[in-house]
Structures are given as structure tokens and as C-alpha cells.
Write an enzyme that holds these catalytic residues in place. Structure first.
Site, PDB file in Angstrom:
ATOM      1  CG  ASN A 110      47.750  72.078  16.528  1.00 42.60           C
ATOM      2  OD1 ASN A 110      46.849  72.134  15.688  1.00 42.60           O
ATOM      3  ND2 ASN A 110      47.572  72.470  17.790  1.00 42.60           N
ATOM      4  CB  ILE A 146      39.778  72.912  27.706  1.00 45.40           C
ATOM      5  CG1 ILE A 146      40.954  73.888  27.652  1.00 45.40           C
ATOM      6  CG2 ILE A 146      38.447  73.649  27.700  1.00 45.40           C
ATOM      7  CD1 ILE A 146      41.046  74.696  26.373  1.00 45.40           C
TER       8      ILE A 146
HETATM    9  N1  CTP Z   1      42.089  68.884  24.906  1.00 44.73           N
HETATM   10  C1  CTP Z   1      41.780  69.895  25.780  1.00 44.73           C
HETATM   11  N2  CTP Z   1      42.766  70.524  26.454  1.00 44.73           N
HETATM   12  C2  CTP Z   1      44.055  70.162  26.291  1.00 44.73           C
HETATM   13  C3  CTP Z   1      44.384  69.103  25.408  1.00 44.73           C
HETATM   14  C4  CTP Z   1      43.383  68.494  24.719  1.00 44.73           C
HETATM   15  O1  CTP Z   1      40.611  70.226  25.915  1.00 44.73           O
HETATM   16  N3  CTP Z   1      44.981  70.781  26.971  1.00 44.73           N
HETATM   17  C5  CTP Z   1      41.003  68.199  24.202  1.00 44.73           C
HETATM   18  C6  CTP Z   1      41.017  68.350  22.682  1.00 44.73           C
HETATM   19  O2  CTP Z   1      40.231  69.454  22.280  1.00 44.73           O
HETATM   20  C7  CTP Z   1      40.405  67.045  22.215  1.00 44.73           C
HETATM   21  C8  CTP Z   1      40.799  66.043  23.298  1.00 44.73           C
HETATM   22  O3  CTP Z   1      41.134  66.825  24.437  1.00 44.73           O
HETATM   23  O4  CTP Z   1      39.005  67.100  22.192  1.00 44.73           O
HETATM   24  C9  CTP Z   1      41.936  65.133  22.972  1.00 44.73           C
HETATM   25  O5  CTP Z   1      43.049  65.871  22.560  1.00 44.73           O
HETATM   26  P1  CTP Z   1      44.450  65.154  22.315  1.00 44.73           P
HETATM   27  O6  CTP Z   1      45.473  66.176  21.977  1.00 44.73           O
HETATM   28  O7  CTP Z   1      44.266  64.005  21.379  1.00 44.73           O
HETATM   29  O8  CTP Z   1      44.689  64.525  23.760  1.00 44.73           O
HETATM   30  P2  CTP Z   1      45.735  64.806  24.877  1.00 44.73           P
HETATM   31  O9  CTP Z   1      45.047  64.674  26.174  1.00 44.73           O
HETATM   32  O10 CTP Z   1      46.441  66.083  24.634  1.00 44.73           O
HETATM   33  O11 CTP Z   1      46.696  63.541  24.739  1.00 44.73           O
HETATM   34  P3  CTP Z   1      48.048  63.360  23.897  1.00 44.73           P
HETATM   35  O12 CTP Z   1      48.362  64.684  23.247  1.00 44.73           O
HETATM   36  O13 CTP Z   1      49.025  62.953  24.919  1.00 44.73           O
HETATM   37  O14 CTP Z   1      47.729  62.277  22.909  1.00 44.73           O
END
Ligand code: CTP
Length: 417
Positions: free
Chosen positions: A219, A327
Site C-alpha cells: 500500500n 494485530i
Molecule cells: N491493523 C492491524 N492488523 C490488520 C489491519 C489493521 O493491526 N490486519 C491495525 C493498523 O496498524 C492500524 C489499525 O489497525 O493501527 C487500523 O487499520 P485500518 O486499515 O484503518 O483498519 P482495518 O481494520 O483494516 O479496517 P478497514 O481497512 O476495513 O478500514
């Protein structure tokens, strides 16, 4: 400006001021008075040229301490530059000439001030002041950037009328700005000190999911915000573990964070973690299918737009993705007493609404919400503008500023409350 230097710190703070040869040196007399008025101990170290602009007697009278200038005026057993460096909680170099700035950037220690700065392991705040053309000079800009990368804080000069007759960016920034930076740096360290040595784990950048030995899914996260947080946390005196997500898949990142999490006081998940990964990464490079097959052997659907036979899906490749573990959510579930867990979220619409839903779902103590629809902030940019939410869904806006400033403010919000 308030009275934090004396009220927050049970012990008065010690500020070491380095003055170099520039006309703005006279302004530092007032800066010394500001620190003294707020209860700080002040020591002054000058380059020999600084004394062409301000006298030793003035500086000694205002600071109440001997002024150090020459490298070999050793009074104590310890070399002067080491004892100066040990005594102070923070060092301010103002005004910092182009010459001293460049020497610091190259690690040249040819006088007491540059030697002290080089030996100083606590925060150093540099306020350059010089002719505007000197400040704009590419070499000076590169040296300033190099110092920033090494963890020094640069307070860029202000624009205005300069003593040399020019008008432009080169004036020493406002004394209140220097005072406020010192104060916020000291109060962060003080808060950290109250809780003992803090261990802060920070993840930064975007994870990488291999498709085959050549391709991957990732990304746009640059890791700049996480790196700025790591610098700010180090300045605050914390032990920092910075994990670069770009070197890990989500599963590897999960393992790396878990290994550091148990004794961490704070975990900041600034990394953009891939929510999905290929079900299986191919061991060998995936080759294009170059062998055209007769129509009757193809699995694709046949359609008849405009009355002609056509094949949809010809030559396409389907990649099956499976979900990665969350995570942050897992860390929050297993968090130990007193541990602070901070998440980040990147949203392209409904920023606050999505952030509120996310902090509740993930269960973290704070969530920093980024608007990625804007090009001037967020992914890859040097500046950011964010909201920081707490567990009670209170949201505070941190106005657009360099990521270094936003990072310091995030830590202030975490440890200030
Ligand atoms: N995060 C994580 N593990 C994942 C996805 C996200 O630990 N598999 C953590 C990121 O490091 C960040 C937070 O969760 O601190 C939010 O990440 P984001 O990508 O905005 O949230 P998602 O839960 O993935 O929601 P979406 O992509 O559906 O908006």
C-alpha cells in the site's frame, strides 16, 4: 506560555544554551531570563565568535553561571564538554549560524560548543538564524535535513527584515517558540521519567504480501509518520523499538510485534497492515499463459454483445486472497495492566464516523485518524493533520503541521492526560 518548567518538574530543569556568532545573539539574553523566570537552571556555552555580539559578563550575570567558551578551560576532573552535557536536560543552540549548523551535521567538533552538542545524548533544539540566501542554499538545507534525520529538532527561521539589509527567511524564530519547544520536550521527558524508563514499540510503513518471487501486494504508506513518532519518543527519553512493516508480511509483523509486546509500556501501530494475503505465494514466478486455446476448451462464459461472439475473462488471472489476523485487535485483547495501545486509521471518507467505529471495534486506548483523500497530508506527505480519539470517543484535532510536530503532539496527548 505557562509556568510548567518549575511546576511540572519536582527538580528544576537544566537548560544548556549554545550561542553562536550572529547578530541574533543579543536576543538570547531575554531567552535566558525567560528560562530563569520559570525556575530553570541555565548554563551557557558560546563559540568564540558569539562574544563579538554579546559579552561574557552579560551572559554570566543573567544565567548566574560561568559561561563556557574555550575547550580547554577544564575546572573539574571531567572534561568540560562532558560535564556540561551531563548536567543539562536539554540543549538549545540559538542563534545557530550556517557554519555551526554545517559542522554539527558533519560531526565536526572544533570548539567547545560543537563538542558539547556532539556529546549530548538528550534532546537538542536548533534555531538557525542567517542571511536568507544562506538559509536557502541547497547545502545548508541538506545539512539541516541531515540533522533532523539524526534526531535534532530544527526550528526554522522566520521571514522578515534581516540585519544584513535583506528581507527573507533568516530571522531567528520567536523566543516564545523556542521556549515552548523546550517546555514541551521537558514535560514529555518528565512524564516519562515519572513512570520510569518507557519502552515504546512503534510499527511504521506498509506490509508486503508476496504473490510470487517477483510481485507483491502492498500500500501507499511511506512510514514517515511512524519514523517521526520514533524520533519524538526517543527525544522524550523512551527506549524505542521501531519495526519497519515494509520488511514484513502481516504474519511476520504480527510475530515481530508479539516478541516485543510483553514488556512494552506503549505500542503504536502506525503501520498500514494488509487485511488480506494471497492464499499461497507461488514458489516460482507466475508466467503469462501464452497458449491460445480453441474456444470450445475455454471455461470462460460466452456472450453475444452486438450479435458477435466474444469471450470474457480471456487471459485473466484470479488471485485468491485470505484474511490476515488483526494485530492491533489481538494486542488489545491481550494487553497487560497499564499498557497503552495506540492504533492509526486511514480513511478516504467519513473520517470521524469510521474512526469512532474502529476504536470501539479494536479496543485500543487511542486512535489517530488520517484523512487520505487529501494529497497535502497523510500518505507520503511531510505534513499531517489528524484527529486523536480516546476510548471515550473524545476527538481532538491536531492542525496541519510537519509530521515531527504531529508526532510530538500525539505523544503529549497520550502522556499528557
Ligand atoms: N491493523 C492491524 N492488523 C490488520 C489491519 C489493521 O493491526 N490486519 C491495525 C493498523 O496498524 C492500524 C489499525 O489497525 O493501527 C487500523 O487499520 P485500518 O486499515 O484503518 O483498519 P482495518 O481494520 O483494516 O479496517 P478497514 O481497512 O476495513 O478500514
Amino acid at each position: 506560555m505557562n509556568n510548567k518548567l518549575s511546576t511540572i518538574n519536582p527538580q528544576p530543569s537544566t537548560v544548556l544554551i549554545g550561542i553562536t556568532g550572529g547578530i541574533a545573539a543579543y536576543k538570547i539574553c531575554e531567552l535566558i531570563r525567560m528560562f530563569k523566570r520559570h525556575g530553570a537552571n541555565v548554563y551557557v556555552v558560546c563559540t568564540p565568535n558569539a562574544l563579538n555580539f554579546v559579552t561574557c559578563l552579560t551572559l554570566r550575570s543573567l544565567s548566574g553561571n560561568e559561561v563556557a567558551v574555550e575547550q580547554f578551560e577544564i575546572e573539574e576532573f571531567k572534561p568540560e564538554h562532558i560535564s556540561c552535557a551531563e548536567r543539562a536536560d536539554v540543549m538549545v543552540i540559538a542563534p545557530c549560524s550556517a557554519n555551526t549548523l554545517s559542522k554539527l551535521a558533519q560531526g565536526i567538533c572544533d570548539n567547545l560548543l560543537t563538542s558539547v552538542a556532539c556529546a549530548f545524548s538528550k534532546p537538542v533544539i536548533i534555531a538557525p538564524a542567517m542571511n536568507c540566501n544562506m538559509w536557502e542554499n541547497k547545502i545548508i538545507q541538506e545539512n539541516a535535513a541531515r540533522l533532523e534525520r539524526a534526531g535534532y529538532e530544527i526550528l526554522p527561521p522566520d521571514e522578515g527584515f534581516l540585519a544584513c539589509g535583506y528581507s527573507g527567511k533568516g530571522r531567528l524564530c520567536k523566543l516564545e517558540k523556542i521556549f515552548d519547544r523546550v517546555q514541551s520536550t521537558l514535560s514529555l521527558r518528565e512524564r516519562a521519567g515519572v513512570r520510569g524508563l518507557l519502552k515504546i514499540v512503534i510499527t511504521a510503513g506498509g506490509t508486503v504480501e508476496n504473490i510470487d518471487p517477483v510481485r507483491y501486494i502492498s500500500n501507499h504508506s511511506s512510514g514517515k509518520m511512524g519514523a517521526a513518532l520514533a524520533k519524538a519518543a526517543r527525544r522524550m527519553g523512551a527506549q524505542v523499538v521501531l519495526i519497519d512493516a515494509a520488511e514484513h508480511s502481516a504474519l511476520e509483523l504480527q510475530k515481530a510485534v508479539k516478541a516485543e509486546a510483553a514488556d512494552a509500556d506503549c505500542i503504536i501501530m502506525a503501520a498500514a497492515v494488509a487485511d488480506y494475503r494471497p492464499k499461497e505465494a507461488a514458489a516460482q514466478k507466475i508466467k503469462k499463459d501464452l497458449s491460445p486455446r480453441p474456444l470450445w476448451e475455454r471455461e470462460e462464459t460466452l456472450s453475444e454483445p452486438n450479435g458477435e461472439l466474444s469471450v470474457s475473462g480471456e487471459g485473466s488471472l484470479t488471485l485468491e486472497l485470505i484474511p490476515n489476523p488483526d494485530i492491533l485487535q489481538e494486542l488489545c485483547k491481550n494487553k497487560r495492566e497499564g499498557q497503552i495501545i495506540v492504533g492509526f486509521c486511514a480513511e478516504s471518507e467519513n473520517l470521524l464516523e469510521n474512526a469512532k467505529e474502529k476504536i470501539k471495534r479494536k479496543g485500543c486506548d487511542f486512535l489517530v485518524a488520517n484523512d487520505i483523500s487529501r494529497k497535502d497530508i497523510g500518505f507520503g506527505a511531510d505534513e499531517n493533520e489528524v484527529y486523536i480519539l480516546d476510548k471515550n470517543l473524545n476527538a481532538a484535532k491536531l492542525d496541519k503541521a510537519p509530521k515531527a510536530v504531529i508526532a510530538a503532539k500525539i505523544l503529549e496527548a497520550i502522556y499528557g492526560g
